[in-house]
Write a protein that holds these residues in place. Sequence first.
Motif, PDB file in Angstrom:
ATOM      1  N   ARG A 111       0.855  -1.018  -0.015  1.00 37.32           N
ATOM      2  CA  ARG A 111       0.012   0.022  -0.055  1.00 37.32           C
ATOM      3  C   ARG A 111       0.900   1.318  -0.081  1.00 37.32           C
ATOM      4  N   VAL A 112       0.878   1.874  -1.050  1.00 34.85           N
ATOM      5  CA  VAL A 112       1.769   3.159  -1.173  1.00 34.85           C
ATOM      6  C   VAL A 112       1.071   4.403  -0.376  1.00 34.85           C
ATOM      7  N   LEU A 113       1.694   4.955   0.526  1.00 29.60           N
ATOM      8  CA  LEU A 113       1.371   5.941   1.522  1.00 29.60           C
ATOM      9  C   LEU A 113       1.855   7.246   1.159  1.00 29.60           C
ATOM     10  N   ALA A 114       2.863   7.358   0.764  1.00 26.82           N
ATOM     11  CA  ALA A 114       3.655   8.676   0.495  1.00 26.82           C
ATOM     12  C   ALA A 114       4.683   8.737  -0.653  1.00 26.82           C
ATOM     13  N   VAL A 115       5.015   9.616  -0.900  1.00 28.64           N
ATOM     14  CA  VAL A 115       6.357   9.704  -1.860  1.00 28.64           C
ATOM     15  C   VAL A 115       7.288  10.838  -1.439  1.00 28.64           C
ATOM     16  N   ALA A 116       8.621  10.117  -1.329  1.00 28.84           N
ATOM     17  CA  ALA A 116       9.845  10.698  -1.036  1.00 28.84           C
ATOM     18  C   ALA A 116      10.035  12.005  -1.561  1.00 28.84           C
ATOM     19  N   GLU A 117      10.198  13.087  -0.728  1.00 28.90           N
ATOM     20  CA  GLU A 117      10.800  14.443  -1.554  1.00 28.90           C
ATOM     21  C   GLU A 117      12.032  14.993  -1.075  1.00 28.90           C
ATOM     22  N   GLU A 118      12.850  13.980  -0.811  1.00 32.56           N
ATOM     23  CA  GLU A 118      14.295  14.160  -0.454  1.00 32.56           C
ATOM     24  C   GLU A 118      14.910  12.754  -0.286  1.00 32.56           C
ATOM     25  N   ALA A 119      16.418  12.564  -0.519  1.00 33.07           N
ATOM     26  CA  ALA A 119      17.094  11.373  -0.298  1.00 33.07           C
ATOM     27  C   ALA A 119      17.270  11.171   1.011  1.00 33.07           C
ATOM     28  N   GLY A 120      16.951   9.854   1.485  1.00 32.25           N
ATOM     29  CA  GLY A 120      16.916   9.398   2.860  1.00 32.25           C
ATOM     30  C   GLY A 120      17.700   8.011   2.990  1.00 32.25           C
ATOM     31  N   VAL A 121      18.341   7.990   4.530  1.00 30.81           N
ATOM     32  CA  VAL A 121      19.422   6.826   4.561  1.00 30.81           C
ATOM     33  C   VAL A 121      18.654   6.391   6.229  1.00 30.81           C
ATOM     34  N   ASP A 122      18.550   5.105   6.187  1.00 30.90           N
ATOM     35  CA  ASP A 122      18.052   4.309   7.223  1.00 30.90           C
ATOM     36  C   ASP A 122      18.024   5.086   8.599  1.00 30.90           C
ATOM     37  N   GLY A 123      16.826   4.944   9.350  1.00 32.53           N
ATOM     38  CA  GLY A 123      16.665   5.685  10.363  1.00 32.53           C
ATOM     39  C   GLY A 123      16.409   7.139  10.569  1.00 32.53           C
ATOM     40  N   GLN A 124      16.630   7.909   9.419  1.00 30.82           N
ATOM     41  CA  GLN A 124      16.131   9.298   9.121  1.00 30.82           C
ATOM     42  C   GLN A 124      14.725   9.592   9.247  1.00 30.82           C
ATOM     43  N   LEU A 125      14.422  10.693   9.529  1.00 25.58           N
ATOM     44  CA  LEU A 125      13.051  11.229   9.482  1.00 25.58           C
ATOM     45  C   LEU A 125      13.081  11.876   8.073  1.00 25.58           C
ATOM     46  N   VAL A 126      12.592  10.856   7.020  1.00 27.98           N
ATOM     47  CA  VAL A 126      12.601  11.529   5.662  1.00 27.98           C
ATOM     48  C   VAL A 126      11.302  12.269   5.314  1.00 27.98           C
ATOM     49  N   LEU A 127      11.645  13.554   4.790  1.00 23.86           N
ATOM     50  CA  LEU A 127      10.557  14.433   4.045  1.00 23.86           C
ATOM     51  C   LEU A 127       9.845  13.609   3.143  1.00 23.86           C
ATOM     52  N   ALA A 128       8.271  13.756   3.111  1.00 23.32           N
ATOM     53  CA  ALA A 128       7.483  13.044   2.113  1.00 23.32           C
ATOM     54  C   ALA A 128       6.103  13.655   2.108  1.00 23.32           C
ATOM     55  N   ARG A 129       5.570  13.344   0.920  1.00 24.21           N
ATOM     56  CA  ARG A 129       4.292  13.924   0.720  1.00 24.21           C
ATOM     57  C   ARG A 129       3.256  12.694   0.621  1.00 24.21           C
ATOM     58  N   PRO A 130       2.483  12.983   1.682  1.00 21.17           N
ATOM     59  CA  PRO A 130       1.599  11.756   1.518  1.00 21.17           C
ATOM     60  C   PRO A 130       0.638  11.735   0.187  1.00 21.17           C
ATOM     61  N   ALA A 131       0.626  10.413  -0.123  1.00 27.37           N
ATOM     62  CA  ALA A 131       0.019  10.287  -1.297  1.00 27.37           C
ATOM     63  C   ALA A 131      -0.554   8.791  -1.314  1.00 27.37           C
ATOM     64  N   HIS A 132      -1.957   8.700  -1.185  1.00 25.98           N
ATOM     65  CA  HIS A 132      -2.532   7.418  -1.100  1.00 25.98           C
ATOM     66  C   HIS A 132      -2.896   6.886  -2.349  1.00 25.98           C
ATOM     67  N   LEU A 133      -1.935   6.304  -2.881  1.00 32.86           N
ATOM     68  CA  LEU A 133      -1.924   5.679  -4.498  1.00 32.86           C
ATOM     69  C   LEU A 133      -2.585   4.419  -4.321  1.00 32.86           C
ATOM     70  N   GLY A 134      -2.759   3.746  -3.275  1.00 26.46           N
ATOM     71  CA  GLY A 134      -3.673   2.514  -3.128  1.00 26.46           C
ATOM     72  C   GLY A 134      -2.496   1.421  -3.331  1.00 26.46           C
ATOM     73  N   LEU A 135      -2.853   0.206  -3.543  1.00 29.23           N
ATOM     74  CA  LEU A 135      -2.113  -0.965  -3.673  1.00 29.23           C
ATOM     75  C   LEU A 135      -1.599  -1.128  -4.894  1.00 29.23           C
ATOM     76  N   VAL A 136      -0.085  -1.650  -4.852  1.00 30.12           N
ATOM     77  CA  VAL A 136       0.811  -2.015  -5.815  1.00 30.12           C
ATOM     78  C   VAL A 136       1.125  -3.308  -5.843  1.00 30.12           C
ATOM     79  N   THR A 137       1.128  -4.035  -7.017  1.00 30.20           N
ATOM     80  CA  THR A 137       1.630  -5.370  -6.815  1.00 30.20           C
ATOM     81  C   THR A 137       2.764  -5.763  -7.714  1.00 30.20           C
ATOM     82  N   VAL A 138       3.779  -6.071  -7.132  1.00 34.75           N
ATOM     83  CA  VAL A 138       5.221  -6.390  -7.556  1.00 34.75           C
ATOM     84  C   VAL A 138       5.132  -7.861  -7.817  1.00 34.75           C
ATOM     85  N   THR A 139       5.504  -8.206  -8.982  1.00 35.24           N
ATOM     86  CA  THR A 139       5.913  -9.688  -9.641  1.00 35.24           C
ATOM     87  C   THR A 139       7.101  -9.865  -9.852  1.00 35.24           C
ATOM     88  N   GLU A 140       7.820 -11.019  -9.689  1.00 31.89           N
ATOM     89  CA  GLU A 140       8.970 -11.422 -10.097  1.00 31.89           C
ATOM     90  C   GLU A 140       9.044 -11.597 -11.607  1.00 31.89           C
TER      91      GLU A 140
END
Length: 140
Positions: A111-140
């Motif tokens: 479930r996509v909840l937001a889009v990153a608006e800056e580069a981020g590293v593990d543990g960071q409070l990353v700047l994001a824009r909420p975006a309820h884009l629904g469910l995305v299915t990834v297939t191999e």
Amino acid sequence: MQSNVKSGAIRVLAGEDLSDKEGYLVKMTHASGVPEVVLPTANGDDALYVVEDDGEDAEFVDVSPLTPDRQVRIKLEGTCSPGDRLVLADVATPADKGMVRKIPTAAGTYRVLAVAEEAGVDGQLVLARPAHLGLVTVTE
């Protein structure tokens, strides 16, 4: 006109210990009809609030709804780049509950909840824009 409504942050009971969870996502639930927020328990949960002011179980906490008209800072698991779509981190890892990550390459439905608006590293409070884009299915 609607009455008895509020925009922005709300004060609600913590349904579990949310100490040191500022920037984590939580979902709304209830205990015997009394509203409370808890960390997500499934990767597809509607964790639509971000903790602004944390607290222990049964204490009041401040949470803000994820709305696209306002940027938020969300705790990041892993790394991301601007434009990456963000989903809940894997709840199978207890320490990651309520964090976000970029959409994994592993097969699954996310479930996509937001889009990153800056580069981020593990543990960071990353700047994001909420975006309820629904469910995305990834297939191999």
